[in-house]
Design an enzyme around this catalytic site. Structure first.
Site, PDB file in Angstrom:
ATOM      1  N   HIS A 108      -3.136  -3.701  11.595  1.00 50.33           N
ATOM      2  CA  HIS A 108      -4.379  -4.291  12.443  1.00 50.33           C
ATOM      3  C   HIS A 108      -4.456  -5.679  12.281  1.00 50.33           C
ATOM      4  CE1 HIS A 108      -6.919  -0.429  13.454  1.00 50.33           C
ATOM      5  NE2 HIS A 108      -6.292  -0.107  12.591  1.00 50.33           N
ATOM      6  N   GLU A 116      -3.119   3.568   3.887  1.00 52.23           N
ATOM      7  CA  GLU A 116      -4.114   2.894   4.487  1.00 52.23           C
ATOM      8  C   GLU A 116      -4.127   1.434   4.023  1.00 52.23           C
ATOM      9  OE1 GLU A 116      -8.868   3.191   4.916  1.00 52.23           O
ATOM     10  OE2 GLU A 116      -8.141   4.407   3.266  1.00 52.23           O
ATOM     11  N   HIS A 173      -1.484  -0.124   7.008  1.00 56.57           N
ATOM     12  CA  HIS A 173      -2.251   0.148   7.802  1.00 56.57           C
ATOM     13  C   HIS A 173      -2.987  -0.951   8.049  1.00 56.57           C
ATOM     14  CE1 HIS A 173      -6.595   1.183   8.865  1.00 56.57           C
ATOM     15  NE2 HIS A 173      -5.644   1.886   9.925  1.00 56.57           N
ATOM     16  N   HIS A 215     -15.970   4.366   8.070  1.00 59.21           N
ATOM     17  CA  HIS A 215     -15.255   3.318   7.108  1.00 59.21           C
ATOM     18  C   HIS A 215     -16.422   2.718   6.233  1.00 59.21           C
ATOM     19  CE1 HIS A 215     -11.062   2.880   8.198  1.00 59.21           C
ATOM     20  NE2 HIS A 215     -11.266   3.128   9.352  1.00 59.21           N
TER      21      HIS A 215
END
Length: 683
Positions: free
Chosen positions: A368, A349, A364, A211
C-alpha cells in the site's frame, strides 16, 4: 453532577476546533494549564466566551499526564497512515496511553489535553480503538468516520456549498448539498464505470470500520489477537475482490488484472478530487502508467526498496510450498488445514501476530505504501501519500483491487495445497434441497432488481468553524429491491435436525460469455447469507428476507446518527451498538447487473450444525453481520473454514458447479437486472 463517559465522544467532534469550543450546547471546562500556548494567555476570556450559552459544562480534572512526546512527534497538519511503520508505532503508543488510564475520568483528562496537541487523524484513530477495547467504554457509540472527517469521502467542491448553506440558512430550513454522481473521471476512462462501487461511502466505511475493530498493531497484544484474525483478513478481502469482479462483469469489463509484476507500469491512474481539511491540501493523484520506485522519504523514516517487497513475497511462497513457516526462534509452524490460513493471514498483512516479521516482512502494508507514494517516492515534491495509504480511502483506487487480487492469489496457493473436500465432508445425510425460489418486491421470480438511490448523510460533526446545526450531503448509491428467498428442504430422518444454510451468488458466465468452469467460479462466489434453521422431519419451507443477511448491516447502522435509532440506555443492545457498525452495507448486497440481465447462479447449501457449531453464549452480542466481522469478544461462530465449501479446489472429476453438487446443495439460475432509474430514500 455524576461523570458521564458519553462526553468522551464529544472529543471526536469538529476535530480542528479547539477543545474549549462548544460541542452543541455542551462545553468542556478546560484547566488553564491544559490550554495550548496560543490560548493560555487569554484562557479566562475564552472559557467565558464559549461557555456563556452552554446548557451543560463538563469539568475536566487536572492530572499528572503521561509522556506524550512520541504521539506529538507527528505534525498536526500531516496525513496519518496505519500502513506507514513509523505512524503505526506512534499510534500504538497513543493507544497504550489511552488504554492505560486508570478510569474514564482520567482518560477524559488525558484526551482533552492531547486533543489539541496531536494530529487529529491519529487522535481520532487511537481514541476510537481505545474506546472500543476498554472494558469501561466499549459500550459507547462511536461516530462513523464520514461524520468526523467528511473530507475523506466527499467531493471538495461540496464543502464551500455546505459552508454557505450553514452560514446563511437557519437550521431546519437547510437543503442537502448534492454530491455529483461521478465526479472523479469521464467516460474516456473505462475503469470509471465502477465509480459507484469504489467510491461508495458505505463500502469505504466498511473497510475503515473493519480495520478499527481489527487493528494490526498495538502495544496491548489482546487488542490485535482476536479469534481467527488472520483468516478473517484473508476472507474479508477475498470477498471484496470477488464482489469487484462481479461488478466488472456488470459493466462489461474483464476480471481485475493482478498486480503480480511490481516492475510493470500501473496502467490505471486515479485522481480522487478530495481535499484534506486537516492537512489543508488536496489528496495527490496518480497518473497513468506510474511505476513503483524505491522509497527514500526521510520525513516518514522510510527507506525501502521494491526488491525488499519482492523478497518477502518469495519467502512467503517458499513457506507455502514447504508447508510451514519459521518463527523467530527457528521453530517450524505447520501451514495445516486448521490454522495454516490464520498464520498466513497474520504474516501477509502483517500484524504483530506474525511469527517472524524479520523474515517475512511487511508485505501487504508496504505494498500500500509503495503504491501510495508512486507520485513522489523520494519526497522531492513534498507530497503526502495518495488514497491507497489510508484504510478509510484505499478502496476508491482501482489499483487496490489489483493489489489485493495478487494477495488473494498467494492465499489461494496455500488453499490449493490442501486436500479437496471429499463428498462425505460436503454431504448432510438425510437432508436434501428440493427447490429454491427468489421473489423480489417488484419484478418476476428468480431475478434481482437493482437501481440507483439518493440518500442523505449529516456532516455537521466534521464541519469545523461552521455555524452549529445539521448540514446534509446527498449522495447516489446502488440499491436493490427487497426480496424473499424460499428454500424447500427435505429431512428424511425421524428427528429434528439443526442446520446452517449457506447462500452464495456467482456469475454464470465469464467475460467472454462462456459458462464458467468450477475452478474459476468458486473464486467468484460472494457470500449473501448464512443462518441457522431447525428442520423438522419431512418437508420444510424456509423463507428468508434479504434484510436478514448475516453479511450486511442496514443503512441506518452504516450511516447512523448517534442521536437517532439508539437502543435503550444501559442495555446489552446499546453495548453492542458500536461493534455493529462493522458489516457490509446492505444497499450493496446485490451486484449491479445489466439492463438486459446478467445470468448468475444462486447456490445454497445446508450443512450439519452439530459439526459446524461453536459452543458459546451469543446472547446480547452483535452477530447479525458475523461473516466478515466475526462476533465481538467471541469466537468466530462457525467451525468451518471461511468461504466453505468454496475455499478449496474441487475433488477429482468436478469441472462445473453442477458436478460439485451433493443432495444437500442446489443451484437456482438467477438474472440480475439493472434499471437505470434514481429514487429518493424515504424513511
Amino acid at each position: 453532577m455524576p461523570f458521564d463517559k458519553k462526553h468522551l465522544l464529544l472529543l471526536l467532534d469538529r476535530p480542528r476546533e479547539p477543545v474549549f469550543m462548544g460541542k452543541g450546547r455542551v462545553v468542556f471546562d478546560v484547566p488553564d494549564n491544559y490550554l495550548t500556548d496560543r490560548y493560555r494567555p487569554i484562557g479566562s476570556e475564552i472559557q467565558n466566551r464559549f461557555g456563556e450559552n452552554a446548557e451543560e459544562r463538563i469539568p475536566v480534572r487536572s492530572i499528572a499526564l503521561p509522556d506524550l512526546r512520541i504521539p506529538m512527534s507527528l505534525g498536526r497538519q500531516e496525513q496519518f497512515s496505519l500502513f506507514i511503520p513509523r505512524h503505526r508505532k506512534i499510534a500504538a503508543r497513543l493507544i497504550d496511553i489511552f488504554m492505560g488510564m486508570r478510569n474514564v475520568e482520567d482518560l477524559q483528562s488525558c484526551a482533552v489535553f492531547a486533543r489539541d496537541r496531536i494530529n487529529p487523524y491519529l487522535f481520532n484513530y487511537a481514541l476510537s480503538v481505545a474506546l472500543l477495547h476498554r472494558k469501561d467504554t466499549h459500550d459507547l457509540d462511536l461516530p462513523t468516520i464520514i461524520e468526523v472527517f467528511p473530507d475523506k469521502y466527499v467531493d471538495s467542491k461540496v464543502f464551500s456549498q455546505i459552508r454557505e448553506e450553514a452560514t446563511v440558512v437557519p437550521e431546519g430550513m437547510r437543503m442537502p448539498i448534492v454530491i455529483p454522481k461521478d465526479y472523479t473521471a469521464s467516460d474516456l476512462d473505462e475503469e470509471h464505470r465502477l465509480w459507484y462501487f469504489r467510491e461508495d461511502i458505505g463500502v469505504n466505511l466498511h473497510h475503515w470500520h473493519w480495520h478499527l475493530v481489527y487493528p494490526f498493531d498495538a502495544s496491548n497484544r489482546a487488542i490485535v489477537d482476536k479469534d481467527r484474525r488472520g483468516e478473517l483478513f484473508y476472507y474479508m478481502h477475498q470477498q471484496l475482490v470477488a464482489r469487484y469482479n462481479f461488478e466488472r462483469f456488470s459493466n462489461r469489463l474483464q476480471r481485475v488484472k493482478r498486480l503480480n509484476n511490481l516492475r510493470e507500469p500501473i496502467s490505471e491512474g486515479y485522481f480522487p478530487k478530495l481535499d484534506s481539511l486537516v492537512a489543508s491540501r488536496a489528496w495527490p493523484g496518480r497518473v497513468d502508467a506510474s511505476v513503483l520506485k524505491d522509497l527514500n522519504r526521510e520525513a516518514d523514516q522510510i527507506k525501502q526498496d521494491v526488491a525488499d517487497l519482492e523478497r518477502w513475497i518469495d519467502r512467503i511462497y517458499e513457506a507455502i510450498h514447504q508447508g510451514f513457516v519459521v518463527d523467530e526462534s527457528g521453530n517450524r509452524i505447520p501451514l495445516d488445514e486448521q490454522k495454516g490460513i490464520d498464520h498466513l493471514g497474520n504474516i501477509i498483512e502483517s500484524s504483530i501476530l506474525s511469527p517472524n516479521r524479520q523474515l517475512y516482512g511487511d508485505m501487504h502494508n508496504m505494498g500500500h505504501v509503495f503504491i501510495s507514494y508512486a507520485h513522489d517516492p523520494d519526497h522531492r515534491h513534498l507530497e503526502s501519500f495518495g488514497v491507497m495509504g489510508d484504510v478509510a480511502t484505499a478502496m476508491r483506487d482501482p489499483v487496490f483491487y489489483r493489489w489485493h487480487s495478487y494477495i488473494d492469489d498467494i492465499f489461494q496457493e496455500h488453499k490449493n495445497k490442501l486436500p479437496p473436500y471429499t463428498r462425505s465432508q460436503l454431504t448432510f445425510d438425510g437432508i436434501s434441497i428440493t427447490g429454491i425460489t427468489v421473489q423480489p418486491e417488484d419484478g418476476p421470480p428468480n431475478t434481482f432488481q437493482t437501481f440507483w438511490q439518493q440518500s442523505d448523510v449529516d456532516l455537521s460533526r466534521g464541519m469545523d468553524f461552521v455555524p452549529r446545526g445539521n448540514v446534509f450531503a446527498r449522495f447516489t448509491h446502488l440499491q436493490h429491491s427487497p426480496f424473499v428467498t424460499t428454500i424447500m428442504i427435505e429431512n428424511d430422518s425421524d428427528a429434528q435436525r439443526m442446520a446452517f444454510v449457506r447462500v452464495f451468488l456467482a456469475p454464470k458466465n465469464d467475460e467472454r460469455g462462456t459458462p464458467m468452469v468450477f475452478r474459476d467460479q468458486r473464486l467468484f462466489m460472494i457470500e449473501l447469507d448464512k443462518f441457522l434453521v431447525a428442520l423438522r422431519p419431512g418437508a420444510n419451507r424456509i423463507r428468508r428476507r434479504s434484510k436478514e443477511s448475516t453479511v450486511t448491516i442496514p443503512f441506518e447502522r452504516t450511516f447512523r446518527n448517534l442521536d437517532q435509532n439508539r437502543p435503550e440506555a444501559d442495555t446489552p443492545q446499546e453495548a453492542e451498538f458500536n461493534f455493529c457498525g462493522c458489516g457490509w452495507p446492505a444497499h450493496m448486497l446485490i451486484p449491479k447487473g445489466l439492463p438486459e440481465g446478467l445470468p448468475a447462479d444462486l447456490f445454497i447449501m445446508v450443512s450439519n450444525y452439530e459439526e459446524d457449531r461453536v459452543v458459546q453464549d451469543l446472547v446480547g452480542t452483535c452477530n447479525d453481520a458475523a461473516s466478515y466481522c466475526g462476533v465481538r469478544d467471541r469466537l468466530y461462530p462457525d467451525r468451518k473454514a471461511m468461504g466453505y465449501p468454496f475455499d478449496r479446489a474441487a475433488r477429482s472429476g468436478v469441472d462445473s458447479l453442477a458436478n460439485f453438487l451433493t443432495p444437500n446443495m442446489a443451484v437456482q439460475s438467477i438474472t440480475v437486472v439493472h434499471n437505470d432509474r434514481t429514487v429518493n430514500r424515504t424513511g
